[in-house]
Scaffold this motif. Structure first.
Motif, mmCIF file in Angstrom:
data_model
loop_
_atom_site.group_PDB
_atom_site.id
_atom_site.type_symbol
_atom_site.label_atom_id
_atom_site.label_comp_id
_atom_site.label_asym_id
_atom_site.label_seq_id
_atom_site.Cartn_x
_atom_site.Cartn_y
_atom_site.Cartn_z
ATOM 1 N N ARG A 65 -30.542 -62.138 0.278
ATOM 2 C CA ARG A 65 -29.157 -62.024 -0.190
ATOM 3 C C ARG A 65 -28.348 -63.258 0.202
ATOM 4 O O ARG A 65 -28.584 -63.872 1.244
ATOM 5 C CB ARG A 65 -28.505 -60.780 0.393
ATOM 6 C CG ARG A 65 -29.129 -59.472 -0.067
ATOM 7 C CD ARG A 65 -28.435 -58.298 0.577
ATOM 8 N NE ARG A 65 -27.029 -58.237 0.194
ATOM 9 C CZ ARG A 65 -26.112 -57.497 0.830
ATOM 10 N NH1 ARG A 65 -26.465 -56.803 1.906
ATOM 11 N NH2 ARG A 65 -24.865 -57.478 0.418
ATOM 12 N N LEU A 66 -27.395 -63.576 -0.631
ATOM 13 C CA LEU A 66 -26.475 -64.655 -0.304
ATOM 14 C C LEU A 66 -25.482 -64.174 0.744
ATOM 15 O O LEU A 66 -25.233 -62.970 0.881
ATOM 16 C CB LEU A 66 -25.702 -65.082 -1.561
ATOM 17 C CG LEU A 66 -26.503 -65.767 -2.664
ATOM 18 C CD1 LEU A 66 -25.642 -65.881 -3.916
ATOM 19 C CD2 LEU A 66 -26.962 -67.144 -2.232
ATOM 20 N N SER A 67 -24.888 -65.101 1.451
ATOM 21 C CA SER A 67 -23.842 -64.748 2.409
ATOM 22 C C SER A 67 -22.653 -64.170 1.644
ATOM 23 O O SER A 67 -22.368 -64.572 0.514
ATOM 24 C CB SER A 67 -23.404 -65.985 3.187
ATOM 25 O OG SER A 67 -24.481 -66.535 3.903
ATOM 26 N N LEU A 118 -12.651 -56.545 -6.312
ATOM 27 C CA LEU A 118 -13.564 -57.676 -6.141
ATOM 28 C C LEU A 118 -13.399 -58.310 -4.763
ATOM 29 O O LEU A 118 -14.379 -58.676 -4.110
ATOM 30 C CB LEU A 118 -13.324 -58.721 -7.239
ATOM 31 C CG LEU A 118 -13.818 -58.364 -8.641
ATOM 32 C CD1 LEU A 118 -13.327 -59.399 -9.654
ATOM 33 C CD2 LEU A 118 -15.341 -58.285 -8.670
ATOM 34 N N LEU A 119 -12.152 -58.437 -4.319
ATOM 35 C CA LEU A 119 -11.897 -59.010 -2.993
ATOM 36 C C LEU A 119 -12.528 -58.166 -1.897
ATOM 37 O O LEU A 119 -13.063 -58.685 -0.918
ATOM 38 C CB LEU A 119 -10.383 -59.138 -2.765
ATOM 39 C CG LEU A 119 -9.669 -60.191 -3.619
ATOM 40 C CD1 LEU A 119 -8.163 -60.005 -3.544
ATOM 41 C CD2 LEU A 119 -10.047 -61.595 -3.179
ATOM 42 N N ALA A 120 -12.486 -56.851 -2.094
ATOM 43 C CA ALA A 120 -13.093 -55.952 -1.115
ATOM 44 C C ALA A 120 -14.613 -56.095 -1.109
ATOM 45 O O ALA A 120 -15.247 -56.086 -0.048
ATOM 46 C CB ALA A 120 -12.703 -54.512 -1.422
ATOM 47 N N GLU A 121 -15.189 -56.282 -2.306
ATOM 48 C CA GLU A 121 -16.642 -56.435 -2.403
ATOM 49 C C GLU A 121 -17.123 -57.722 -1.740
ATOM 50 O O GLU A 121 -18.258 -57.801 -1.252
ATOM 51 C CB GLU A 121 -17.078 -56.401 -3.866
ATOM 52 C CG GLU A 121 -16.968 -55.026 -4.498
ATOM 53 C CD GLU A 121 -17.495 -54.987 -5.921
ATOM 54 O OE1 GLU A 121 -18.609 -54.467 -6.117
ATOM 55 O OE2 GLU A 121 -16.799 -55.476 -6.826
ATOM 56 N N MET A 122 -16.260 -58.743 -1.722
ATOM 57 C CA MET A 122 -16.638 -60.020 -1.111
ATOM 58 C C MET A 122 -16.770 -59.925 0.410
ATOM 59 O O MET A 122 -17.378 -60.782 1.041
ATOM 60 C CB MET A 122 -15.581 -61.092 -1.433
ATOM 61 C CG MET A 122 -15.494 -61.490 -2.873
ATOM 62 S SD MET A 122 -14.075 -62.590 -3.123
ATOM 63 C CE MET A 122 -13.780 -62.347 -4.881
ATOM 64 N N GLN A 123 -16.194 -58.904 0.996
ATOM 65 C CA GLN A 123 -16.240 -58.780 2.444
ATOM 66 C C GLN A 123 -17.655 -58.484 2.945
ATOM 67 O O GLN A 123 -18.025 -58.876 4.055
ATOM 68 C CB GLN A 123 -15.279 -57.679 2.912
ATOM 69 C CG GLN A 123 -13.830 -57.938 2.524
ATOM 70 C CD GLN A 123 -13.344 -59.311 2.955
ATOM 71 O OE1 GLN A 123 -13.456 -59.673 4.131
ATOM 72 N NE2 GLN A 123 -12.820 -60.083 2.008
ATOM 73 N N GLU A 164 -15.072 -66.760 2.338
ATOM 74 C CA GLU A 164 -15.775 -68.006 2.023
ATOM 75 C C GLU A 164 -15.833 -68.180 0.499
ATOM 76 O O GLU A 164 -16.248 -67.278 -0.233
ATOM 77 C CB GLU A 164 -17.199 -67.970 2.587
ATOM 78 C CG GLU A 164 -17.939 -69.277 2.502
ATOM 79 C CD GLU A 164 -17.397 -70.320 3.465
ATOM 80 O OE1 GLU A 164 -17.552 -71.521 3.176
ATOM 81 O OE2 GLU A 164 -16.819 -69.931 4.506
ATOM 82 N N VAL A 165 -15.408 -69.356 0.026
ATOM 83 C CA VAL A 165 -15.430 -69.652 -1.413
ATOM 84 C C VAL A 165 -16.320 -70.867 -1.639
ATOM 85 O O VAL A 165 -16.140 -71.902 -1.003
ATOM 86 C CB VAL A 165 -14.017 -69.928 -1.952
ATOM 87 C CG1 VAL A 165 -14.077 -70.274 -3.444
ATOM 88 C CG2 VAL A 165 -13.106 -68.717 -1.729
ATOM 89 N N THR A 166 -17.277 -70.733 -2.554
ATOM 90 C CA THR A 166 -18.202 -71.817 -2.881
ATOM 91 C C THR A 166 -18.129 -72.096 -4.372
ATOM 92 O O THR A 166 -18.181 -71.172 -5.184
ATOM 93 C CB THR A 166 -19.657 -71.439 -2.513
ATOM 94 O OG1 THR A 166 -19.722 -71.106 -1.134
ATOM 95 C CG2 THR A 166 -20.610 -72.587 -2.810
ATOM 96 N N SER A 167 -17.995 -73.369 -4.750
ATOM 97 C CA SER A 167 -17.928 -73.730 -6.163
ATOM 98 C C SER A 167 -19.159 -74.556 -6.542
ATOM 99 O O SER A 167 -19.460 -75.568 -5.912
ATOM 100 C CB SER A 167 -16.659 -74.526 -6.455
ATOM 101 O OG SER A 167 -16.549 -74.805 -7.844
ATOM 102 N N LEU A 168 -19.876 -74.104 -7.577
ATOM 103 C CA LEU A 168 -21.073 -74.797 -8.046
ATOM 104 C C LEU A 168 -20.718 -75.638 -9.270
ATOM 105 O O LEU A 168 -20.227 -75.104 -10.265
ATOM 106 C CB LEU A 168 -22.165 -73.792 -8.419
ATOM 107 C CG LEU A 168 -22.947 -73.121 -7.283
ATOM 108 C CD1 LEU A 168 -22.047 -72.281 -6.403
ATOM 109 C CD2 LEU A 168 -24.077 -72.280 -7.849
ATOM 110 N N PRO A 169 -20.946 -76.950 -9.245
ATOM 111 C CA PRO A 169 -20.598 -77.795 -10.391
ATOM 112 C C PRO A 169 -21.519 -77.544 -11.578
ATOM 113 O O PRO A 169 -22.647 -77.059 -11.426
ATOM 114 C CB PRO A 169 -20.793 -79.215 -9.843
ATOM 115 C CG PRO A 169 -21.830 -79.063 -8.778
ATOM 116 C CD PRO A 169 -21.559 -77.719 -8.143
#
Length: 286
Positions: free
Chosen positions: A13-15, A81-86, A118-123
Motif C-alpha cells: 500500500r502507498l503511504s 475524501l479528506l477523511a479517507e486520506m488520513q 501529505e500531498v504528492t504530485s506526479l508530472p
C-alpha cells in the motif's frame, strides 16, 4: 553476482495522503509508469467522471473504488475524501491531463495541505504545454488563461485585460465557441500570431497557425471538433525609428556615460549598440 533493484510490490500500500496523477490527454500511451503504479497501489480514486476514468483503468487492468469529484461536488464529498486520506492513499485524476489545470481539485489540495496531509504530485501530460510546444509561438514566457468567458462582452473585456501582457497567451476552448473567440481576438488583439491546436496526441491531431480572421474563416467553413488549445503570440515589437533612438540617447546622456546610454537604448529598441555608441559620442562632443 549482479543484484537487480527490487521493484515495490503492487500489493504494498502507498503511504496515506493525496496523490495528484496526470492522465493521457488523448493517446492512452501517454501515461507514466509511476502514474500506473500509483493507480494500482492507491486505495481509492477521485475522478471527474467514473465512466471516463473507468475506461483508462480497464485499459491498464486496474480495478479500484472510484469517487466522483468535480466542480459540482459538495463540501461533504470533499470532507469524506479528506477523511479517507488520513488512513489511505487517495489518487486524484481528471478526465484528461494534469488535474487542477482548468479542472476541479484545488480546494481539495488546499484543504489537504491545511490539514497536514501529505500531498504528492506526479508530472505528466498537459494539453496547454503540448499545444504551446507544437505551435511554434514564443514560449520563454507564457500565461495560461483557462477558458474565455461565454458571454460576448465578458469575453471582450477579458481579452482587453490580457492584450498588453508581453507573453504568449494560452487558452482552452471548445469547438462550438472557437469561431466566436477568434473573431473577438481579431478585434482585441489585431495583427497577432494565433495557433489552434486540436485533437492533441490523437489520430487527427492538427495545429493551424495564422491571423485570427483567417483562422475564423477556415473554421467557419470547416467547424472544429474535439478538445482545443487556442494560443496567441505576444504583442509585436514596434521597431524604433532613428529619430526616436536619437531622442532616447539625448535623454540618457543627461545622466549616463555614452557607453551606458548606448547599452540602455539598444536594450529598449533592439538597435545596434555599437552604432548607438558612435552616435552617443558624437552627441556628447556637441
Amino acid at each position: 553476482m549482479d543484484h537487480q533493484p527490487v521493484e515495490p510490490s503492487l500489493s504494498t500500500r502507498l503511504s496515506p495522503g493525496l496523490y495528484i496523477v496526470a492522465t493521457p490527454i488523448g493517446n492512452l500511451g501517454d501515461i507514466t509508469l509511476r502514474a500506473i503504479e500509483t493507480l494500482k497501489r492507491c486505495d481509492v480514486i477521485a475522478c471527474e467522471d467514473t465512466r471516463v476514468t473507468g475506461k483508462l483503468l480497464k485499459h491498464h487492468g486496474i480495478s479500484k473504488p472510484m469517487r466522483r469529484y468535480d466542480d459540482h461536488a459538495s463540501d461533504a464529498a470533499r470532507e469524506k475524501l479528506l477523511a479517507e486520506m488520513q488512513s489511505g492513499a487517495v489518487a486524484l485524476v481528471s478526465d484528461a491531463g494534469t488535474p487542477l489545470i482548468s479542472d476541479p481539485g484545488y480546494r481539495l489540495v488546499r484543504d489537504a495541505r491545511e490539514a497536514g496531509t501529505e500531498v504528492t504530485s506526479l508530472p505528466g501530460a498537459c494539453a496547454a504545454v503540448t499545444g504551446l510546444t507544437l505551435s511554434g509561438l514564443p514560449n520563454d514566457r507564457f500565461l495560461f488563461a483557462g477558458f474565455l468567458p461565454v458571454k460576448e462582452k465578458a469575453r471582450a473585456d477579458a481579452l482587453a485585460e490580457l492584450a498588453a501582457i508581453d507573453a504568449t497567451l494560452v487558452f482552452y476552448e471548445t469547438g462550438p465557441r472557437l469561431v466566436k473567440s477568434l473573431r473577438a481576438m481579431a478585434e482585441a488583439l489585431p495583427d497577432r500570431d494565433v495557433a489552434v491546436a486540436r485533437e492533441l496526441t490523437k489520430l487527427h491531431e492538427e495545429c493551424r497557425t495564422g491571423s485570427p480572421d483567417d483562422l475564423a474563416e477556415h473554421y467557419e467553413a470547416k467547424p472544429a471538433k474535439g478538445e482545443i488549445v487556442l494560443l496567441v503570440g505576444p504583442p509585436l515589437e514596434v521597431a524604433a525609428s532613428s529619430e526616436n533612438a536619437e531622442q532616447l540617447l539625448v535623454e540618457a546622456l543627461e545622466t549616463l556615460k555614452p557607453s551606458q546610454a548606448a547599452a540602455q537604448v539598444a536594450k529598449a529598441t533592439g538597435m545596434d549598440r555599437k552604432k548607438l555608441y558612435v552616435r552617443a559620442m558624437e552627441l556628447k562632443a556637441k
